[in-house]
Write a protein that holds these residues in place. Structure first.
Motif, PDB file in Angstrom:
ATOM      1  N   ASP A  53      24.436  98.253  39.535  1.00 40.35           N
ATOM      2  CA  ASP A  53      24.648 100.071  39.591  1.00 40.35           C
ATOM      3  C   ASP A  53      25.937  99.814  40.246  1.00 40.35           C
ATOM      4  O   ASP A  53      26.452  99.820  41.350  1.00 40.35           O
ATOM      5  N   ASP A  63       5.273 104.298  39.525  1.00 39.09           N
ATOM      6  CA  ASP A  63       5.432 105.341  38.469  1.00 39.09           C
ATOM      7  C   ASP A  63       6.912 104.945  37.630  1.00 39.09           C
ATOM      8  O   ASP A  63       7.308 104.306  38.163  1.00 39.09           O
ATOM      9  N   GLU A  64       6.550 105.230  36.204  1.00 36.43           N
ATOM     10  CA  GLU A  64       7.410 104.616  35.337  1.00 36.43           C
ATOM     11  C   GLU A  64       8.856 105.227  35.903  1.00 36.43           C
ATOM     12  O   GLU A  64      10.172 104.387  35.648  1.00 36.43           O
ATOM     13  N   ALA A  65       9.649 106.091  36.339  1.00 36.02           N
ATOM     14  CA  ALA A  65      10.387 106.337  37.174  1.00 36.02           C
ATOM     15  C   ALA A  65      11.075 105.346  37.464  1.00 36.02           C
ATOM     16  O   ALA A  65      12.360 104.960  37.784  1.00 36.02           O
ATOM     17  N   THR A  66      10.506 104.760  39.003  1.00 37.81           N
ATOM     18  CA  THR A  66      10.525 103.437  39.823  1.00 37.81           C
ATOM     19  C   THR A  66      11.001 102.368  38.952  1.00 37.81           C
ATOM     20  O   THR A  66      11.911 101.907  39.336  1.00 37.81           O
ATOM     21  N   GLN A 113      16.669  98.923  36.453  1.00 39.56           N
ATOM     22  CA  GLN A 113      18.373  98.623  35.637  1.00 39.56           C
ATOM     23  C   GLN A 113      18.617  97.572  37.498  1.00 39.56           C
ATOM     24  O   GLN A 113      19.819  97.126  36.480  1.00 39.56           O
ATOM     25  N   TRP A 136       9.257  96.963  41.264  1.00 42.50           N
ATOM     26  CA  TRP A 136       9.927  96.253  39.655  1.00 42.50           C
ATOM     27  C   TRP A 136      10.369  94.791  39.681  1.00 42.50           C
ATOM     28  O   TRP A 136       9.265  93.911  38.860  1.00 42.50           O
ATOM     29  N   ASP A 141      14.763 103.845  48.841  1.00 36.89           N
ATOM     30  CA  ASP A 141      14.272 103.986  47.178  1.00 36.89           C
ATOM     31  C   ASP A 141      14.643 102.838  46.735  1.00 36.89           C
ATOM     32  O   ASP A 141      13.974 102.460  45.829  1.00 36.89           O
ATOM     33  N   ASP A 142      16.073 102.452  46.244  1.00 38.57           N
ATOM     34  CA  ASP A 142      16.526 101.666  45.556  1.00 38.57           C
ATOM     35  C   ASP A 142      15.359 100.360  45.923  1.00 38.57           C
ATOM     36  O   ASP A 142      15.234  99.539  45.139  1.00 38.57           O
ATOM     37  N   ALA A 168      12.127 100.635  44.447  1.00 37.89           N
ATOM     38  CA  ALA A 168      12.427 100.310  43.287  1.00 37.89           C
ATOM     39  C   ALA A 168      12.591  98.965  42.931  1.00 37.89           C
ATOM     40  O   ALA A 168      11.239  98.462  42.138  1.00 37.89           O
ATOM     41  N   LYS A 197      11.581 102.053  35.737  1.00 37.12           N
ATOM     42  CA  LYS A 197      12.933 102.006  35.523  1.00 37.12           C
ATOM     43  C   LYS A 197      14.032 101.328  36.302  1.00 37.12           C
ATOM     44  O   LYS A 197      15.052 101.130  35.809  1.00 37.12           O
ATOM     45  N   ARG A 198      13.897 102.716  37.462  1.00 43.67           N
ATOM     46  CA  ARG A 198      14.985 102.369  38.546  1.00 43.67           C
ATOM     47  C   ARG A 198      15.193 101.238  38.648  1.00 43.67           C
ATOM     48  O   ARG A 198      16.642 100.313  38.695  1.00 43.67           O
TER      49      ARG A 198
END
Length: 213
Positions: A132, A117-120, A126, A204, A196-197, A200, A122-123
């Motif tokens: 981070d 998904d887009e949120a994943t 990043q 990506w 989760d990181d 992600a 995007k993270r």
């Protein structure tokens, strides 16, 4: 002592740990790579297996990096039950040749980002591009170079690598199961990342170009 490498170069030889062998030859490496193809495929594209062991894309990676990893498997600095029997079949010349062969192949595109998904994503972007600093996580590109295309024999190109493989390696560094990185750089970063990181950044990176734009 300086005369030795000069003489080896003149004879078309290289040296490793005081031994001399012929310069790496990708054509010879193609024959040797027959033992690698069941997992890494004939084109070096590897395999992304959801929920199982994924095999990395080797095609287009730096030859010196591939050689270094094979030596680490052979010495025990890096461990993998599936890799060990095959690496132990290789002599020094074959390691250099097979590394040159895979480096000569065109890089294929990684898999495993489908459905993210887009949120994943995007993270993941990043973490890969900016890191981070609230969690002291350094960006991937700080070491792996522009667009994460790799930097020499220590930092491989991870852009376009299979998500399953990236995820598995980050988890291995986090758990301390893999330790063959420079000064525990990867271990110290992975230990600061949540699951989760890790997911992600893996998906990506898999979605990015495996070759420089």
């Amino acid at each position: 002592m300086k005369k030795i490498p000069i003489l080896l170069a003149a004879l078309g030889l290289a040296s490793y740990s005081g031994l001399a062998f012929a310069e790496a030859d990708a054509e010879r490496g193609a024959a040797t790579a027959a033992i690698c193809m069941a997992c890494h495929q004939a084109d070096g594209s590897g395999m992304n297996i959801a929920g199982g062991e994924s095999w990395p894309r080797l095609a287009g990676l730096d030859a010196a990096y591939i050689s270094r990893q094979l030596h680490d498997y052979k010495s025990g600095a890096r461990s993998n039950a599936s890799m060990m029997p095959f690496v132990n079949m290789l002599n020094e010349q074959q390691i250099q040749d097979v590394a040159a062969y895979y480096a000569s192949l065109p890089a294929t595109q990684g898999k495993g980002s489908e459905g993210a998904d887009e949120a994943t994503l995007k993270r993941g972007q990043q973490l890969a591009e900016r890191g981070d600093w609230s969690d002291y996580i350094v960006s991937c590109k700080s070491c792996h170079g522009p667009d994460n295309q790799g930097a020499g024999d220590v930092f491989p190109g991870i852009s376009g690598q299979h998500a399953g493989y990236i995820k598995a390696q980050l988890q291995a560094w986090k758990a301390g199961a893999r330790k063959n990185d420079t000064q525990d750089l990867m271990g110290s970063i992975a230990r600061r990342m949540s699951e989760d990181d890790i997911h992600a950044v893996a998906v990506w990176l898999a979605s990015q170009n495996s070759v420089a734009k």
